[in-house]
Design a protein around this motif. Sequence first.
Motif, PDB file in Angstrom:
ATOM      1  N   MET A  63       0.848  -1.189   0.000  1.00  0.00           N
ATOM      2  CA  MET A  63       0.000   0.000   0.000  1.00  0.00           C
ATOM      3  C   MET A  63       0.883   1.238   0.000  1.00  0.00           C
ATOM      4  O   MET A  63       1.900   1.260   0.694  1.00  0.00           O
ATOM      5  N   VAL A  64       0.509   2.249  -0.774  1.00  0.00           N
ATOM      6  CA  VAL A  64       1.260   3.495  -0.841  1.00  0.00           C
ATOM      7  C   VAL A  64       0.280   4.631  -0.616  1.00  0.00           C
ATOM      8  O   VAL A  64      -0.664   4.802  -1.389  1.00  0.00           O
ATOM      9  N   LEU A  65       0.500   5.391   0.442  1.00  0.00           N
ATOM     10  CA  LEU A  65      -0.342   6.551   0.709  1.00  0.00           C
ATOM     11  C   LEU A  65       0.378   7.776   0.176  1.00  0.00           C
ATOM     12  O   LEU A  65       1.475   8.122   0.640  1.00  0.00           O
ATOM     13  N   PHE A  66      -0.215   8.403  -0.853  1.00  0.00           N
ATOM     14  CA  PHE A  66       0.428   9.496  -1.573  1.00  0.00           C
ATOM     15  C   PHE A  66      -0.619  10.492  -2.053  1.00  0.00           C
ATOM     16  O   PHE A  66      -1.814  10.195  -2.105  1.00  0.00           O
ATOM     17  N   ASP A  67      -0.136  11.658  -2.448  1.00  0.00           N
ATOM     18  CA  ASP A  67      -0.968  12.680  -3.078  1.00  0.00           C
ATOM     19  C   ASP A  67      -0.254  13.115  -4.350  1.00  0.00           C
ATOM     20  O   ASP A  67       0.831  13.694  -4.289  1.00  0.00           O
ATOM     21  N   ALA A  68      -0.845  12.796  -5.504  1.00  0.00           N
ATOM     22  CA  ALA A  68      -0.305  13.218  -6.799  1.00  0.00           C
ATOM     23  C   ALA A  68      -0.937  14.569  -7.118  1.00  0.00           C
ATOM     24  O   ALA A  68      -2.091  14.647  -7.527  1.00  0.00           O
ATOM     25  N   LYS A  95      -4.349   9.419 -10.273  1.00  0.00           N
ATOM     26  CA  LYS A  95      -4.193  10.838  -9.964  1.00  0.00           C
ATOM     27  C   LYS A  95      -5.002  11.160  -8.719  1.00  0.00           C
ATOM     28  O   LYS A  95      -6.006  10.514  -8.445  1.00  0.00           O
ATOM     29  N   GLY A  96      -4.533  12.157  -7.964  1.00  0.00           N
ATOM     30  CA  GLY A  96      -5.318  12.619  -6.832  1.00  0.00           C
ATOM     31  C   GLY A  96      -4.699  12.295  -5.487  1.00  0.00           C
ATOM     32  O   GLY A  96      -3.558  11.854  -5.385  1.00  0.00           O
ATOM     33  N   ASP A  97      -5.496  12.524  -4.447  1.00  0.00           N
ATOM     34  CA  ASP A  97      -5.038  12.443  -3.063  1.00  0.00           C
ATOM     35  C   ASP A  97      -5.450  11.121  -2.426  1.00  0.00           C
ATOM     36  O   ASP A  97      -6.633  10.881  -2.179  1.00  0.00           O
ATOM     37  N   PHE A 124       6.668   4.800 -10.235  1.00  0.00           N
ATOM     38  CA  PHE A 124       6.992   5.777 -11.261  1.00  0.00           C
ATOM     39  C   PHE A 124       5.853   6.782 -11.365  1.00  0.00           C
ATOM     40  O   PHE A 124       4.691   6.406 -11.535  1.00  0.00           O
ATOM     41  N   PHE A 125       6.212   8.050 -11.229  1.00  0.00           N
ATOM     42  CA  PHE A 125       5.250   9.146 -11.359  1.00  0.00           C
ATOM     43  C   PHE A 125       5.663  10.029 -12.523  1.00  0.00           C
ATOM     44  O   PHE A 125       6.853  10.229 -12.772  1.00  0.00           O
ATOM     45  N   THR A 126       4.685  10.566 -13.215  1.00  0.00           N
ATOM     46  CA  THR A 126       4.926  11.523 -14.289  1.00  0.00           C
ATOM     47  C   THR A 126       4.181  12.811 -13.988  1.00  0.00           C
ATOM     48  O   THR A 126       3.200  12.819 -13.246  1.00  0.00           O
ATOM     49  N   ALA A 127       4.663  13.901 -14.579  1.00  0.00           N
ATOM     50  CA  ALA A 127       3.961  15.188 -14.514  1.00  0.00           C
ATOM     51  C   ALA A 127       3.469  15.502 -15.914  1.00  0.00           C
ATOM     52  O   ALA A 127       4.162  15.249 -16.896  1.00  0.00           O
ATOM     53  N   GLY A 128       2.283  16.065 -15.998  1.00  0.00           N
ATOM     54  CA  GLY A 128       1.694  16.409 -17.289  1.00  0.00           C
ATOM     55  C   GLY A 128       2.149  17.775 -17.767  1.00  0.00           C
ATOM     56  O   GLY A 128       3.341  18.082 -17.783  1.00  0.00           O
ATOM     57  N   ALA A 129       1.192  18.624 -18.087  1.00  0.00           N
ATOM     58  CA  ALA A 129       1.461  19.906 -18.740  1.00  0.00           C
ATOM     59  C   ALA A 129       1.976  20.999 -17.807  1.00  0.00           C
ATOM     60  O   ALA A 129       2.395  22.055 -18.279  1.00  0.00           O
TER      61      ALA A 129
END
Length: 147
Positions: A63-68, A95-97, A124-129
């Motif tokens: 489990m990973v608790l994160f906010d993207a 995406k999201g909290d 792996f996380f990416t950023a959009g625009a």
Amino acid sequence: MAKLYASWAHGNVVVAESAPGQPVRQGFGSTFRLPKGQGSWFHAPIPTPVLVEDRRATLGKVMVLFDARGTAALTAVHVFDGPNRVKKYENLSVKGDYAHGISDKNQWNVSRDGIAWGVGVTMFFTAGAVDSEIFFSTIGADFYHNI
């Protein structure tokens, strides 16, 4: 009878493989910046009870608790037992909290018997625009021991 053992690591142990700049580490987690159009792997160790009463652990789930934040999205999760990748989840778009609880978007079933070395979760996380951030509050796993 299988006994459950849950183990968690605080979000301030997460390290970035290639994200620019220094993370902001606070008492409640770590925040990383991702420039627009870029991505990075993030790694977290989970304390692992590999042996209990002479029996190897079964890794049930991670489990990973994160906010993207912004346009950030989680796109892959890989689970390792020491140097060995035991499971991978690709083509995600989360995406999201999810920093305050467990849902179907931030947990993954692994079901791997015979954990030998120690569990690591790689994301792996990416950023959009736009420039974005990823915040990690905690990372955990459920282990089972047949004792």
